[in-house]
Scaffold this active site. Structure first.
Site, PDB file in Angstrom:
ATOM      1  N   GLU A 182      -4.186  -4.785  -2.985  1.00  0.00           N
ATOM      2  CA  GLU A 182      -3.872  -5.952  -3.924  1.00  0.00           C
ATOM      3  C   GLU A 182      -2.952  -7.080  -3.174  1.00  0.00           C
ATOM      4  O   GLU A 182      -1.876  -7.500  -4.121  1.00  0.00           O
ATOM      5  CB  GLU A 182      -3.098  -5.287  -5.028  1.00  0.00           C
ATOM      6  CG  GLU A 182      -4.156  -4.236  -5.721  1.00  0.00           C
ATOM      7  CD  GLU A 182      -3.437  -3.976  -7.311  1.00  0.00           C
ATOM      8  OE1 GLU A 182      -2.211  -4.011  -7.476  1.00  0.00           O
ATOM      9  OE2 GLU A 182      -4.362  -3.786  -8.226  1.00  0.00           O
ATOM     10  N   GLU A 251     -10.345   0.288  -8.659  1.00  0.00           N
ATOM     11  CA  GLU A 251      -9.538   0.868  -9.734  1.00  0.00           C
ATOM     12  C   GLU A 251      -9.827   0.464 -10.939  1.00  0.00           C
ATOM     13  O   GLU A 251      -9.662  -0.528 -11.462  1.00  0.00           O
ATOM     14  CB  GLU A 251      -8.099   0.384  -9.384  1.00  0.00           C
ATOM     15  CG  GLU A 251      -7.367   1.157  -7.880  1.00  0.00           C
ATOM     16  CD  GLU A 251      -5.941   0.565  -7.892  1.00  0.00           C
ATOM     17  OE1 GLU A 251      -5.303   0.460  -8.984  1.00  0.00           O
ATOM     18  OE2 GLU A 251      -5.446   0.580  -6.833  1.00  0.00           O
TER      19      GLU A 251
HETATM   20  C1  GAL Z   1      -2.385  -1.152  -9.129  1.00  0.00           C
HETATM   21  C2  GAL Z   1      -2.284  -0.606  -7.755  1.00  0.00           C
HETATM   22  C3  GAL Z   1      -2.126   1.038  -7.824  1.00  0.00           C
HETATM   23  C4  GAL Z   1      -1.410   1.590  -9.107  1.00  0.00           C
HETATM   24  C5  GAL Z   1      -1.544   0.731 -10.279  1.00  0.00           C
HETATM   25  C6  GAL Z   1      -1.163   1.125 -11.490  1.00  0.00           C
HETATM   26  O1  GAL Z   1      -2.137  -2.436  -9.033  1.00  0.00           O
HETATM   27  O2  GAL Z   1      -3.187  -0.873  -6.629  1.00  0.00           O
HETATM   28  O3  GAL Z   1      -1.815   1.585  -6.579  1.00  0.00           O
HETATM   29  O4  GAL Z   1      -0.014   1.154  -8.803  1.00  0.00           O
HETATM   30  O5  GAL Z   1      -1.595  -0.671  -9.973  1.00  0.00           O
HETATM   31  O6  GAL Z   1      -1.028   2.551 -11.654  1.00  0.00           O
END
Ligand code: GAL
EC number: 3.2.1.23
Length: 846
Positions: A182, A251
């Site tokens: 990110e 994600e």
């Molecule tokens: C995303 C990140 C993850 C985790 C998530 C929130 O932005 O890539 O590693 O931090 O947010 O749980």
């Protein structure tokens, strides 16, 4: 000699042939990842190996496979693997090779997100803190010292995976790797150097020659051939930066993380399923749940700061490894439905048409005759009946129906066919005689941690020091200590009117001791400002400030530089106003860590433990120790820390993490029932307001012996450890579910054969199954076919109810582990014509 060489050549040839047979060629194109020439629709879920134990991994992986996952996604945790520079750790919870091999044995693929910056609510975003002290280093930018370290660690991991033949190109399970994480969300803060850094990251990764594709998440400018992927609660609107790359979602947040002092976030499964279905409807072919199993932030691994020890995440598998129902089951059904569409999905792009306002159809149709359709109602208020290919379909608001043959509905995201199961904490009395807490208390021993400086390595420094630079995060604790002479200075000694100590800190907790007594404390994420009224004496006075970190920052541009600890100002003011003394610039004595940490009270035996009563309670800075028997059975174990204040705990020398049951969630923002319809955000659905954020702490079974287990805790603020209870986390014995006549039949009964489907598949079924294989359904607490109201646990009959409801359900279910009841008037008769009826059942198992 010649013979030997010949033999060697033959052997090599055989190895090459075997390798070629098992090695998979992974590439990608516009539609999907392509494995051995075939495009794949893949469903993935995150499990972070250090957030559980190797003993838990096989079960977690099996439950993921049973839930319909094809891929396990994990980050690689640099700080765990290289706690000190060049001293590597791949043991225990950090046995990455073992984890990857277990996934392989289960027949699943791996997406290895090396980072090595990972965010992940992990301490320092996954970076080891020693990295901060590398001369000239600047994190995550075009900086030579940083790039050198990043390349060294990334290479180390890739080489290890190669050595073990774990890349798909070598016959292993890893089909994809990630570099960075990110960066695109924050890269503007790094100026022009961001561009060259990301280019360098990509070419460095590619040069490692893994033989499988790489991705970068949230990186719109990811250079070819890196696949840029999407993270978020929804990614249906995302398009990759090249038409030659597939639409991938790394994600999909299945819930959200919990912070100390915060209420618990949860994400309704109807919304999560909606987001997934929308993604595949709109051309996606790879989706990953972050998290599928969240697990536990053992030890001091949580980042934040102020992230709780539980990383449950409201994931389909809960912190303890138990299925969260109906979340797991509903998603399993969704995955089956999506897989039924695979042939059509990989063959073509969808043709998207509008079926009315907020109503959308996507059709995947192949030349060979397969056809799959997704029908969506993206409105948040009204259900709709849509007409598609001449048939009518009921689409609840904010839902997607999946039609693997373009005709029949296999699944609708808002219509749940899986029963709700609750989990409960079963407190166990651990002594055969049922030991009362007083008795248990007599088994506690203690050691008082000295207030102020007690270690030989304490040092003097003028001024206030930033904490991370001082402790290098070797401990949460840093003492700032000062001796002051108050020479008849009436302003500070006035009886009745106290002096005021003003302290400012970057966090996260400060305890102020004056002349050996706790005078005040406070906590905050990045700023604490305290005004503590204090009593001083004429002559020598001591000010001992204990500053405590609760996980280092893990997110944001320059997160590594936010700092912690008491950086000032610190002043002494007279209560009447007027004089004030600056203490910040004085000569302070510093002590990194606690005496009890140095002597190893958590892991080693010590003759200093005091077991005579009374046990001191509700006093700050005490080490406590007791022994306990493992709760019986095989269910996961938890300790309820209610009664204690804040600290760190160890079981048999293993740190189970920071406990803080006195950290209470704010009162705002919670809802009893959260409407899943409409865009989800991290604070949309909250529970547990006004209650401790976390009382239960997971103790992995494998860390326990049957009896004689040691629990050690360091209590900072003062509490009563005798109130601690031990117990197990159990799947509750209640099942409940409501299935309407408009629900699709169970996806397991799907068939493409239209003759069979007409005969047997047209009616919905309510299915119940006791979670534990030795249990049977023993009673039906509620059953109504008609217009029942309410939700699980509070069902009531509506005005329409079939009088046969209870007896029929009892007959079908009692005495069996599972039962299936057709939801139709054929079974229950007709209690009210012209109305869509539902069957609601609440049953208990034992
Ligand atoms: C995303 C990140 C993850 C985790 C998530 C929130 O932005 O890539 O590693 O931090 O947010 O749980």
């Amino acid at each position: 000699m010649v013979q030997g060489r010949k033999m060697k050549m033959i052997l090599l040839l055989i190895i090459q042939i075997v390798m070629a047979a098992t090695a998979a060629n992974v590439t990608y194109d516009h539609r999907a990842l392509v494995i051995d020439g075939k495009r794949k629709v893949l469903i993935s879920g995150s499990i972070h190996y250090p957030r559980s134990t190797p003993e838990m991994w096989p079960d977690l992986i099996q439950k993921s496979k049973d839930g319909g996952l094809d891929v396990i996604e994990t980050y690689v945790f640099w700080s765990g693997h290289e706690p000190e520079k060049n001293k590597y750790n791949f043991e225990g919870r950090y046995d990455l090779v073992k984890f990857v091999k277990l996934v392989e044995e289960a027949g699943l693929y791996v997406h290895l997100r090396i980072g090595p910056y990972v965010c992940a609510e992990w301490n320092y975003g996954g970076f080891p803190v020693w990295l901060h002290f590398v001369p000239g280093i600047k994190f995550r930018t075009d900086n030579e010292p940083f790039k050198e370290e990043m390349q060294r660690f990334t290479t180390k991991i890739v080489d290890l995976m190669k050595q073990e033949k774990l890349y798909a190109s070598q016959g292993g399970p890893i089909i994809l790797s990630q570099i960075e994480n990110e960066y695109g969300n924050i890269d503007s803060a790094y100026g022009a150097a961001a561009k060259s850094y990301i280019k360098w990251s990509a070419s460095m990764a590619l040069s490692l020659d893994t033989g499988v594709p790489w991705n970068m998440c949230q990186q719109a400018d990811a250079p070819d051939p890196m696949i840029n992927t999407c993270n978020g609660f929804y990614c249906d609107q995302f398009t990759p930066n090249s038409n030659n790359k597939p639409k991938m979602w790394t994600e999909n947040w299945s819930g959200w993380f919990l912070g100390f002092g915060d209420p618990s976030p949860y994400r309704p499964v109807q919304d999560l399923a909606f987001a997934v279905a929308r993604f595949y409807q709109r051309g996606g072919t790879f989706q990953n749940y972050y998290m599928y199993h969240g697990g536990t932030n053992f030890d001091r691994t949580s980042g934040g700061p102020l992230i709780s020890t539980s990383y449950d995440y409201d994931a389909p598998i809960d912190e303890y490894g138990l299925l969260r129902q109906p979340k797991w089951g509903h998603l399993r059904d969704l995955h089956k439905a999506i897989k039924l569409c695979e042939d059509a999905l990989i063959a073509t792009d969808p043709t998207i048409t509008s079926l009315g306002s907020n109503l959308e159809a996507a059709v995947y149709k192949t030349s060979s005759g397969s056809c799959a359709a997704f029908l969506a109602n993206v409105g948040t208020k009204s259900d709709a009946n849509v007409s598609f290919n001449g048939k009518s379909y009921h689409l609840p608001a904010w839902s997607v129906s999946i039609l693997p043959d373009c005709k029949n509905v296999a699944f609708n995201t808002a219509k749940i066919n899986s029963a709700t199961e609750s989990t409960a904490y079963a407190r166990q009395s651990l002594k055969p005689d049922g030991g009362s807490s007083a008795e248990l208390g007599s088994q506690w021993s203690y050691i008082k941690e000295p207030i102020g400086i007690s270690k030989a390595d304490a040092f003097l420094k003028p001024g206030l020091l930033e904490q991370i630079n001082t402790t290098a995060d070797k401990s949460d604790y840093l003492w700032y200590s000062l001796r002051m002479d108050i020479k008849g200075d009436e302003t500070f000694l006035d009886e009745g009117s106290k002096a005021v100590l003003h302290i400012e800190s970057l966090g996260q907790v400060v305890y102020a001791f004056i002349n050996g007594k706790l005078a005040g404390s406070g906590h905050g994420k990045q700023k604490i400002s305290l005004d503590i009224p204090i009593n001083l004496v004429a002559g020598k006075n001591t000010v001992d400030l204990l500053s405590v970190t609760v996980g280092l920052a893990n997110y944001g541009a320059f997160f590594d530089l936010v700092g912690a600890g008491i950086t000032g100002p610190v002043t002494l003011k007279s209560a009447k106003g007027g004089s004030s003394i600056d203490l910040a610039s004085q000569q302070w004595t510093y002590q990194v860590g606690l005496k009890g940490e140095d002597t190893g009270l958590a892991t080693k035996d010590s003759s200093e433990w005091v077991s005579k009563s009374p046990l001191p309670t509700k006093q700050p800075l005490i080490w406590y120790k007791t022994t306990f028997d493992a709760p019986s059975g095989s269910e996961p174990v938890a300790i309820d820390f209610t009664g204690t204040g804040k600290g760190i705990a160890w079981v048999n020398g293993q740190s189970i993490g920071r406990y803080w049951p006195t950290s209470i969630a704010g009162n705002g923002g919670c809802t009893d029932s959260c409407d899943y319809r409409g865009s989800y955000r991290a604070n949309k659905c909250l529970k547990n307001c006004g209650k401790p954020s976390q009382t239960l702490y997971h103790v992995p079974r494998s860390w326990l012996k049957q009896s004689g287990n040691t629990l050690v805790l360091f209590e900072e603020m003062g509490g009563d450890p005798t109130q601690i209870s031990f117990g197990t986390k159990q799947t509750g014995s209640n099942l409940c579910l409501m299935v309407s006549q408009s629900h699709p039949p169970p996806v397991d009964t799907w068939t493409f054969d239209s003759k069979i489907s007409n005969r047997n598949r047209t009616r919905p079924v309510l299915s119940l199954q006791c979670p534990v294989s030795t249990q049977v359904i023993t009673s039906i607490k509620f059953a109504s076919f008609g217009t029942p109201q309410g939700t699980c646990g509070s069902f009531t009959r509506g005005s329409c109810n079939s009088s046969r409801s209870l007896s029929l359900v009892q007959k079908a279910c009692i005495g069996s582990r599972s039962c299936n009841i057709e939801v139709s008037t054929r079974v229950f008769g007709e209690p009210c014509r012209g109305v869509v009826k539902s069957l609601a059942v609440e049953a208990s198992c034992s």
